[in-house]
Design a protein around this motif. Structure first.
Motif, mmCIF file in Angstrom:
data_model
loop_
_atom_site.group_PDB
_atom_site.id
_atom_site.type_symbol
_atom_site.label_atom_id
_atom_site.label_comp_id
_atom_site.label_asym_id
_atom_site.label_seq_id
_atom_site.Cartn_x
_atom_site.Cartn_y
_atom_site.Cartn_z
ATOM 1 N N UNK A 54 -10.622 -6.173 -5.794
ATOM 2 C CA UNK A 54 -9.788 -6.957 -6.698
ATOM 3 C C UNK A 54 -8.455 -6.302 -6.964
ATOM 4 N N UNK A 55 -7.636 -6.981 -7.760
ATOM 5 C CA UNK A 55 -6.323 -6.480 -8.142
ATOM 6 C C UNK A 55 -6.342 -6.047 -9.595
ATOM 7 N N UNK B 22 -1.678 1.141 -6.783
ATOM 8 C CA UNK B 22 -0.605 0.860 -5.852
ATOM 9 C C UNK B 22 0.154 -0.404 -6.267
ATOM 10 N N UNK B 23 1.356 -0.527 -5.729
ATOM 11 C CA UNK B 23 2.099 -1.767 -5.894
ATOM 12 C C UNK B 23 1.303 -2.893 -5.241
ATOM 13 N N UNK B 24 1.068 -3.955 -5.958
ATOM 14 C CA UNK B 24 0.235 -5.032 -5.461
ATOM 15 C C UNK B 24 -1.122 -5.065 -6.119
ATOM 16 N N UNK B 25 -1.471 -4.022 -6.886
ATOM 17 C CA UNK B 25 -2.687 -4.084 -7.684
ATOM 18 C C UNK B 25 -3.898 -3.380 -7.124
ATOM 19 N N UNK B 26 -3.786 -2.702 -5.985
ATOM 20 C CA UNK B 26 -4.936 -1.993 -5.425
ATOM 21 C C UNK B 26 -5.105 -0.639 -6.117
ATOM 22 N N UNK B 27 -6.339 -0.300 -6.474
ATOM 23 C CA UNK B 27 -6.662 1.009 -7.030
ATOM 24 C C UNK B 27 -7.326 1.860 -5.955
ATOM 25 N N UNK B 28 -6.854 3.084 -5.801
ATOM 26 C CA UNK B 28 -7.417 4.039 -4.843
ATOM 27 C C UNK B 28 -7.763 5.314 -5.599
ATOM 28 N N UNK B 29 -8.943 5.872 -5.353
ATOM 29 C CA UNK B 29 -9.364 7.110 -6.009
ATOM 30 C C UNK B 29 -9.704 8.167 -4.964
ATOM 31 N N UNK B 30 -9.543 9.427 -5.321
ATOM 32 C CA UNK B 30 -9.822 10.530 -4.392
ATOM 33 C C UNK B 30 -10.287 11.751 -5.189
ATOM 34 N N UNK B 31 -10.918 12.686 -4.487
ATOM 35 C CA UNK B 31 -11.450 13.881 -5.128
ATOM 36 C C UNK B 31 -12.962 13.886 -5.099
ATOM 37 N N UNK B 32 -13.581 14.409 -6.149
ATOM 38 C CA UNK B 32 -15.041 14.508 -6.228
ATOM 39 C C UNK B 32 -15.666 13.119 -6.394
ATOM 40 N N UNK B 33 -16.761 12.887 -5.673
ATOM 41 C CA UNK B 33 -17.414 11.571 -5.709
ATOM 42 C C UNK B 33 -18.908 11.690 -5.983
ATOM 43 N N UNK B 34 -19.305 12.724 -6.709
ATOM 44 C CA UNK B 34 -20.726 12.973 -6.940
ATOM 45 C C UNK B 34 -21.410 11.799 -7.631
ATOM 46 N N UNK C 204 0.821 -1.205 0.000
ATOM 47 C CA UNK C 204 0.000 0.000 0.000
ATOM 48 C C UNK C 204 0.849 1.245 0.000
ATOM 49 N N UNK C 205 2.129 1.093 -0.292
ATOM 50 C CA UNK C 205 3.024 2.230 -0.331
ATOM 51 C C UNK C 205 2.946 2.951 -1.658
#
Length: 570
Positions: free
Chosen positions: A345-346, A324-336, A307-308
């Motif tokens: 999943x990866x 991320x390394x390992x296949x995790x997707x993270x999103x941020x910002x507007x979420x309307x 998760x680094x």
């Protein structure tokens, strides 16, 4: 609106940057933390560990449970012990192998399977415990069932009802409904000599076991090599057993360890914890904010919590996503429109559109989330190697080199040409792609000549609002289409990557310097000095990725798409 490098490949060549793991620390409240240099420029570190709700440390690897139920493992993977199945879990337990508990009560195991320790029985369980070469589960009705190696009789669980179970090396233990402890299996080191009294929690190790009494005291029994039975005074709420040591969690969140360490740093990190788990020769704990930190032996990477750093970043007008390394997707910002609601999943690639996001799973399946008003989420069947998104449509590059597009069909933006391609870039109302031969082909709206790609051999392409740019094989950048803001006036010099957006473009020079040109009403051209490894563009802002993992952004934003998830250390 995507992060691109000069290497031909994924979805308008999204950047794949291999960064070293960054140190971890405490979770902060939701929302980006930003060091503002001036009105237009912001600096933030990226690639910080995501939150966990539970952790389990094993022989040479560890696993953590994310808030959404995903299990992530790290350390040695010789026997597939890091290959946690996809889907949601409510608990995870690690020894020489791993087992997880699904929300419906099913137990699933993975990793080493010499003795059938992965062959979990059918039925519904409330808890699972993993030992060295066997596993035990607590059924919904209170019955304990064990499977795997039975060399010491550790599978021969007694009849009756239990409320907790623990699996050690060649022995197992359970807590009866009344609080009494009963152990079974090998008794060479007194492993079965559990003390009398009422207990609330239990942990079984290789040669000794410990349990928490109803009054908070910890009692340990079994082999006493190096003092693992010499429990400190005071009250505890949890205990976990390693090889010749143990660790306990006090009510206030302090972790205390005792006994002998095989190797590594035995110093417990500062801070307050909500959980602790001792492995063979290392320990992992969950901090109050959800961050996992591990200490002890690191020979197999069991301290390197994932998760680094991000490998891929994609920026949009109001939100961003990272892989991320390992296949995790993270999103941020507007979420309307739910564009931050990443599926479990990866993944191998990610892209960001106006109000939707898309990613390619490791098996090649493309999946999108967010706004669906224009069919942006209707991904075609079949495997993809890369994906690019912008505006209200997306395009994917198949392993064969073919392109498939979906979403809003205005201006023919979905009518991808036939043939084999090396890269694809989705713009606002048009798209462009680089053929395997190096030729650029564009399709969709051509009101401003944004489809009129020049001849020649190119290694990268970018599609903006109503202009396009490409990097020639010799490093020159050429742009075509609308020039209302001077966005076609690419500077001289050699470049490795280019991005295009509404009225402006940015390129990454061979030296690592970022140069931008075109519209500058929000400061989006004012790239800071220094070397970068990649550049990305939003509607009114730009971001660059430095070699040390920092993201530097400049321009103007309405939401918070420019800053990666909240840093987790002070």
């Amino acid at each position: 609106m995507r992060l691109r490098t000069g290497t031909v490949g994924a979805a308008a060549v999204l950047l794949v940057v291999a960064l070293l793991a960054l140190p971890a620390a405490a979770q902060r409240p939701d929302g980006p933390v930003l060091a503002v240099k001036d009105r237009w420029t912001a600096l933030a570190d990226i690639g910080f560990p995501a939150a966990f709700t539970a952790v389990s440390a094993g022989f040479d690897h560890s696993c953590g449970l994310r808030p959404g139920g995903e299990v992530v493992c790290w350390g040695d993977d010789e026997f597939g012990q890091l290959d946690a199945p996809e889907g949601s879990f409510t608990a995870v337990s690690v020894g020489s192998h791993s087992c997880g508990l699904r929300p419906d009560g099913e137990v699933v195991c993975w990793g080493r399977n010499y003795f059938g320790q992965l062959d979990a029985p059918e039925g519904s369980f409330t808890a699972v415990a993993v030992g060295s070469v066997h596993s035990c589960g607590l059924r919904v009705g209170g019955e304990v069932v064990c499977w795997g190696d039975n060399q010491g009789g550790q599978l021969d669980a007694p009849e009756g009802l239990f409320v907790a179970v623990a699996a050690g090396d060649f022995h197992s233990c359970g807590i009866r409904a009344g609080g009494a402890i009963l152990c079974w299996g090998d008794d060479e080191f007194g492993s079965l000599d559990a003390p009398a009294g009422s207990f609330t929690a239990i942990s079984a190790g290789l040669l000794h076991s410990c349990a928490v009494r109803s009054n908070g005291e910890v009692a340990c029994w079994g082999a006493d090599h190096g003092g693992p039975l010499d429990v400190p005074e005071g009250s505890f709420i949890a205990v976990s057993v390693g090889l010749d040591f143990s660790c306990g969690l006090r009510l206030g969140g302090e972790v205390v360890c005792w006994g002998v360490w095989v190797d590594g740093d035995r110093h417990v990190p500062d801070g307050l914890f909500t959980a602790v788990s001792a492995g063979f020769d290392h320990v992992c704990g969950v901090r109050v904010g959800g961050e996992v930190v591990c200490w002890g032996s690191r020979y197999d990477g069991q301290l390197e919590v994932p998760g680094g750093p991000f490998e891929i970043l994609a920026t949009g007008s109001q939100h961003s996503c990272g892989l991320r390394h390992g296949g995790e997707v993270v999103c941020w910002g507007d979420d309307e429109f739910g564009q931050l609601d990443v599926p479990t999943g990866r993944f191998a690639a990610v892209a960001v559109g106006e109000h939707h996001s898309c990613a390619v799973r490791i098996d090649g399946e493309a999946v999108c989330w967010g706004e669906s008003r224009y069919a942006q989420l209707d991904t075609p069947d079949g495997a993809f190697a890369a994906v690019s998104a912008d505006g209200f449509h997306s395009c994917g590059l198949r392993p064969s080199g073919e392109i498939a597009c979906w979403g809003a069909s205005w201006h023919g933006r979905l009518d991808a040409p036939e043939g084999a391609f090396a890269a694809v870039a989705a713009g606002d109302d048009h798209s462009c792609a680089v053929r395997a031969s190096g030729e650029i082909v564009c399709w969709g709206d051509n009101e401003d000549g944004q489809l009129d790609a020049p001849e020649g051999v190119f290694v990268a392409v970018a599609a903006g609002f109503n202009h396009s740019c490409g990097v020639r094989a010799d490093g020159d950048v050429v742009c075509w289409g609308d020039d209302g803001f001077g966005q076609l006036d690419a500077p001289a010099g050699s470049f490795t990557a280019v991005v295009a957006d509404f009225g402006y473009s940015c390129g990454l020079r061979v030296s690592g310097e970022v140069a931008c040109w075109g519209r500058n009403d929000a400061g989006q051209l004012d790239a800071p000095e220094g070397s970068f490894t990649a550049v990305a563009s939003g509607s009114n802002y730009s971001c660059g990725l430095r070699a040390d993992g920092d993201i530097v952004c400049w321009g103007y934003w309405q939401s918070d798409p420019r800053i990666a998830p909240t840093p987790l250390w002070e």
